[in-house]
Design a protein around this motif. Sequence first.
Motif, PDB file in Angstrom:
ATOM      1  N   ALA A   1       0.832  -1.201   0.000  1.00  0.00           N
ATOM      2  CA  ALA A   1       0.000   0.000   0.000  1.00  0.00           C
ATOM      3  C   ALA A   1       0.866   1.251   0.000  1.00  0.00           C
ATOM      4  CB  ALA A   1      -0.926  -0.015   1.227  1.00  0.00           C
ATOM      5  N   THR A   2       1.977   1.216   0.754  1.00  0.00           N
ATOM      6  CA  THR A   2       2.888   2.360   0.783  1.00  0.00           C
ATOM      7  C   THR A   2       3.544   2.572  -0.582  1.00  0.00           C
ATOM      8  OG1 THR A   2       3.338   1.888   3.108  1.00  0.00           O
ATOM      9  CG2 THR A   2       4.863   3.347   1.982  1.00  0.00           C
ATOM     10  N   LEU A   3       3.928   1.462  -1.222  1.00  0.00           N
ATOM     11  CA  LEU A   3       4.521   1.555  -2.553  1.00  0.00           C
ATOM     12  C   LEU A   3       3.539   2.161  -3.551  1.00  0.00           C
ATOM     13  CD1 LEU A   3       6.767   0.941  -4.582  1.00  0.00           C
ATOM     14  CD2 LEU A   3       5.841  -1.383  -4.790  1.00  0.00           C
ATOM     15  N   GLN A   4       2.292   1.736  -3.469  1.00  0.00           N
ATOM     16  CA  GLN A   4       1.281   2.267  -4.383  1.00  0.00           C
ATOM     17  C   GLN A   4       1.066   3.748  -4.147  1.00  0.00           C
ATOM     18  OE1 GLN A   4      -0.165   0.461  -6.876  1.00  0.00           O
ATOM     19  NE2 GLN A   4      -1.002   2.437  -7.541  1.00  0.00           N
ATOM     20  N   THR A   5       1.115   4.152  -2.870  1.00  0.00           N
ATOM     21  CA  THR A   5       0.964   5.580  -2.562  1.00  0.00           C
ATOM     22  C   THR A   5       2.116   6.390  -3.146  1.00  0.00           C
ATOM     23  OG1 THR A   5      -0.191   5.001  -0.507  1.00  0.00           O
ATOM     24  CG2 THR A   5       0.696   7.227  -0.673  1.00  0.00           C
ATOM     25  N   SER A   6       3.325   5.825  -3.031  1.00  0.00           N
ATOM     26  CA  SER A   6       4.496   6.525  -3.579  1.00  0.00           C
ATOM     27  C   SER A   6       4.415   6.625  -5.094  1.00  0.00           C
ATOM     28  CB  SER A   6       5.775   5.797  -3.161  1.00  0.00           C
ATOM     29  OG  SER A   6       5.894   5.764  -1.751  1.00  0.00           O
ATOM     30  N   LEU A   7       3.953   5.565  -5.737  1.00  0.00           N
ATOM     31  CA  LEU A   7       3.825   5.598  -7.196  1.00  0.00           C
ATOM     32  C   LEU A   7       2.774   6.605  -7.635  1.00  0.00           C
ATOM     33  CD1 LEU A   7       4.054   1.771  -8.034  1.00  0.00           C
ATOM     34  CD2 LEU A   7       5.818   3.524  -8.380  1.00  0.00           C
ATOM     35  N   ASN A   8       1.730   6.736  -6.841  1.00  0.00           N
ATOM     36  CA  ASN A   8       0.681   7.695  -7.198  1.00  0.00           C
ATOM     37  C   ASN A   8       1.172   9.134  -7.108  1.00  0.00           C
ATOM     38  OD1 ASN A   8      -1.132   5.610  -7.643  1.00  0.00           O
ATOM     39  ND2 ASN A   8      -1.955   5.686  -5.550  1.00  0.00           N
TER      40      ASN A   8
ATOM     41  N   GLU B   1      13.571  16.047  -5.789  1.00  0.00           N
ATOM     42  CA  GLU B   1      12.248  15.454  -5.622  1.00  0.00           C
ATOM     43  C   GLU B   1      12.321  13.929  -5.616  1.00  0.00           C
ATOM     44  OE1 GLU B   1       9.448  18.891  -7.695  1.00  0.00           O
ATOM     45  OE2 GLU B   1      10.135  17.166  -8.866  1.00  0.00           O
ATOM     46  N   VAL B   2      13.188  13.389  -6.474  1.00  0.00           N
ATOM     47  CA  VAL B   2      13.351  11.936  -6.516  1.00  0.00           C
ATOM     48  C   VAL B   2      13.932  11.434  -5.207  1.00  0.00           C
ATOM     49  CG1 VAL B   2      14.547  10.028  -7.649  1.00  0.00           C
ATOM     50  CG2 VAL B   2      13.557  11.873  -9.021  1.00  0.00           C
ATOM     51  N   GLU B   3      14.943  12.154  -4.692  1.00  0.00           N
ATOM     52  CA  GLU B   3      15.563  11.735  -3.435  1.00  0.00           C
ATOM     53  C   GLU B   3      14.565  11.796  -2.276  1.00  0.00           C
ATOM     54  OE1 GLU B   3      18.926  14.228  -2.936  1.00  0.00           O
ATOM     55  OE2 GLU B   3      20.166  13.155  -4.421  1.00  0.00           O
ATOM     56  N   GLU B   4      13.762  12.846  -2.241  1.00  0.00           N
ATOM     57  CA  GLU B   4      12.769  12.973  -1.169  1.00  0.00           C
ATOM     58  C   GLU B   4      11.724  11.858  -1.252  1.00  0.00           C
ATOM     59  OE1 GLU B   4      11.125  16.825  -1.535  1.00  0.00           O
ATOM     60  OE2 GLU B   4      12.889  17.869  -0.698  1.00  0.00           O
ATOM     61  N   LEU B   5      11.323  11.528  -2.472  1.00  0.00           N
ATOM     62  CA  LEU B   5      10.325  10.466  -2.642  1.00  0.00           C
ATOM     63  C   LEU B   5      10.886   9.119  -2.208  1.00  0.00           C
ATOM     64  CD1 LEU B   5       7.530   9.616  -3.659  1.00  0.00           C
ATOM     65  CD2 LEU B   5       8.527   9.364  -5.941  1.00  0.00           C
ATOM     66  N   LEU B   6      12.141   8.828  -2.610  1.00  0.00           N
ATOM     67  CA  LEU B   6      12.764   7.566  -2.218  1.00  0.00           C
ATOM     68  C   LEU B   6      12.987   7.505  -0.704  1.00  0.00           C
ATOM     69  CD1 LEU B   6      15.394   7.063  -5.076  1.00  0.00           C
ATOM     70  CD2 LEU B   6      13.306   5.747  -4.683  1.00  0.00           C
ATOM     71  N   HIS B   7      13.409   8.638  -0.146  1.00  0.00           N
ATOM     72  CA  HIS B   7      13.646   8.670   1.301  1.00  0.00           C
ATOM     73  C   HIS B   7      12.350   8.411   2.076  1.00  0.00           C
ATOM     74  CE1 HIS B   7      14.189  10.586   5.279  1.00  0.00           C
ATOM     75  NE2 HIS B   7      15.428  10.096   5.169  1.00  0.00           N
ATOM     76  N   SER B   8      11.265   9.015   1.635  1.00  0.00           N
ATOM     77  CA  SER B   8       9.970   8.814   2.297  1.00  0.00           C
ATOM     78  C   SER B   8       9.504   7.366   2.159  1.00  0.00           C
ATOM     79  CB  SER B   8       8.938   9.763   1.695  1.00  0.00           C
ATOM     80  OG  SER B   8       7.651   9.508   2.230  1.00  0.00           O
ATOM     81  N   PHE B   9       9.710   6.805   0.965  1.00  0.00           N
ATOM     82  CA  PHE B   9       9.276   5.420   0.729  1.00  0.00           C
ATOM     83  C   PHE B   9      10.072   4.445   1.583  1.00  0.00           C
ATOM     84  CE2 PHE B   9      10.121   1.482  -1.662  1.00  0.00           C
ATOM     85  CZ  PHE B   9       8.848   0.934  -1.631  1.00  0.00           C
ATOM     86  N   LEU B  10      11.400   4.613   1.581  1.00  0.00           N
ATOM     87  CA  LEU B  10      12.249   3.696   2.348  1.00  0.00           C
ATOM     88  C   LEU B  10      12.006   3.832   3.849  1.00  0.00           C
ATOM     89  CD1 LEU B  10      15.604   4.032   0.349  1.00  0.00           C
ATOM     90  CD2 LEU B  10      13.965   2.137   0.299  1.00  0.00           C
ATOM     91  N   GLN B  11      11.742   5.050   4.300  1.00  0.00           N
ATOM     92  CA  GLN B  11      11.485   5.254   5.728  1.00  0.00           C
ATOM     93  C   GLN B  11      10.195   4.554   6.164  1.00  0.00           C
ATOM     94  OE1 GLN B  11      11.198   9.352   6.872  1.00  0.00           O
ATOM     95  NE2 GLN B  11      11.077   8.892   9.068  1.00  0.00           N
ATOM     96  N   SER B  12       9.144   4.692   5.370  1.00  0.00           N
ATOM     97  CA  SER B  12       7.873   4.049   5.711  1.00  0.00           C
ATOM     98  C   SER B  12       8.000   2.530   5.656  1.00  0.00           C
ATOM     99  CB  SER B  12       6.770   4.526   4.764  1.00  0.00           C
ATOM    100  OG  SER B  12       7.091   4.199   3.420  1.00  0.00           O
TER     101      SER B  12
END
Length: 301
Positions: free
Chosen positions: A217-224, A236-247
Motif C-alpha cells: 500500500a505504501t509503494l502504491q501511494t508513492s507511485l501515485n 524530488e526523486v531523493e525525497e520520494l525515495l527517502h519517504s518510501f524507504l522510511q515508511s
Amino acid sequence: MHQKHCVQYQDLWVSLATNTTVSLMMASTHTLQEISRMKRDEGIERLSGCFHWTEFDGDDKRQYLHQEFVYENVMFAVTRGLSWSAVGQVANISKHLLPKLKGLKTSEVICLVKDHLSQIEPRLSTAHHAALLDYIVKTYVPHQRLYQAVLNGETGVKHIRCELEIESPPHPRPLSEGTDAVEWEHQRDLKELSLAQSRKEAEIKELKETAEAQMMATLQTSLNRLPYEGRMSMQEVEELLHSFLQSQGEIIMESLMKEVCLTEDLLSQKSQLVQRHRTNQPGLPGKNCVATPTKSKKKRN
C-alpha cells in the motif's frame, strides 16, 4: 359495576332463601354450644351432621374442606361474642357461600360475602359485621387459588410411574495399563505447548502478511505521487525515495518487534515446561556411606 354485582348477588340470595324446595337442617343453640366446647376434629364432625352436604356429594375431600370452612367461621363468630342465633345463621351462610365463590374474582368475593352477612337478622353491629367480613375474606382470599383448585379440579392423587434403567459403572482398567502421573502431566504440558506454538506461528504468519500488505500500500501511494507528465528534479526523486524507504523500514521494524515478542513468549513457555519437568523428576540416589570401625588403643601399664 361493583354495585351491579352486589345487586345481582343480593337477588340470588333472596331467591335462594325463599326457595321452598331446598331442605336444610339448622344447627340448634344447644348443638352450637356443644360444638364450641369440643376439639376441632370432633366439632367439625358434629357440625357436619347439622346440614345436608349435597354440594360435593361423593367427594369426601371436598366435603371435608367445605365443612372446615363452615366450622372456622362458626368458631370465629362464637369467640367474637355473637348471639347463638347469629352464630347459627353464620353457619348457614358459610355453608352456602363457599360453592358460590367458584370462579369469582377477589372483588366479587368481597361483595358476595358482604351481601350475605347483611342478611343476618337481627342485623349485626357495625363492629361484628366488619370483623366477620374481614375474617372470611382473609381466610379465603390468600388461599383463593387453592380453594379454586379444589372447587374446580380433581382432588385425587395421580400416580405417575416411570421406569428408569440403572447402568453400573464401567469396570476399571488394570493399573498396569495406566500412565504414571508425572508422565501424564508431562504429556499434557507437551500438548499445551504444541497448541501454543501453533497459535504463535499463526500470529507470526498473520503479522508478515499484514506487513507485506502495508508495504504494498505504501509503494502504491508513492507511485501515485509520481507526475504523469514532465520530469522530476533530483531533489524530488531523493525525497520520494527517502519517504518510501522510511515508511517501509518502519513497517518492517514494527512487524519484527511483534514477532520477537511472540517468540519470547513461546520460549518462556518452553522454559517453564522444562523447569517443571526437571522438578518432577525423582532425585538420584545418594552414595551409601559405610562407617569404618576405629581401633581403640590400649594403654600400657
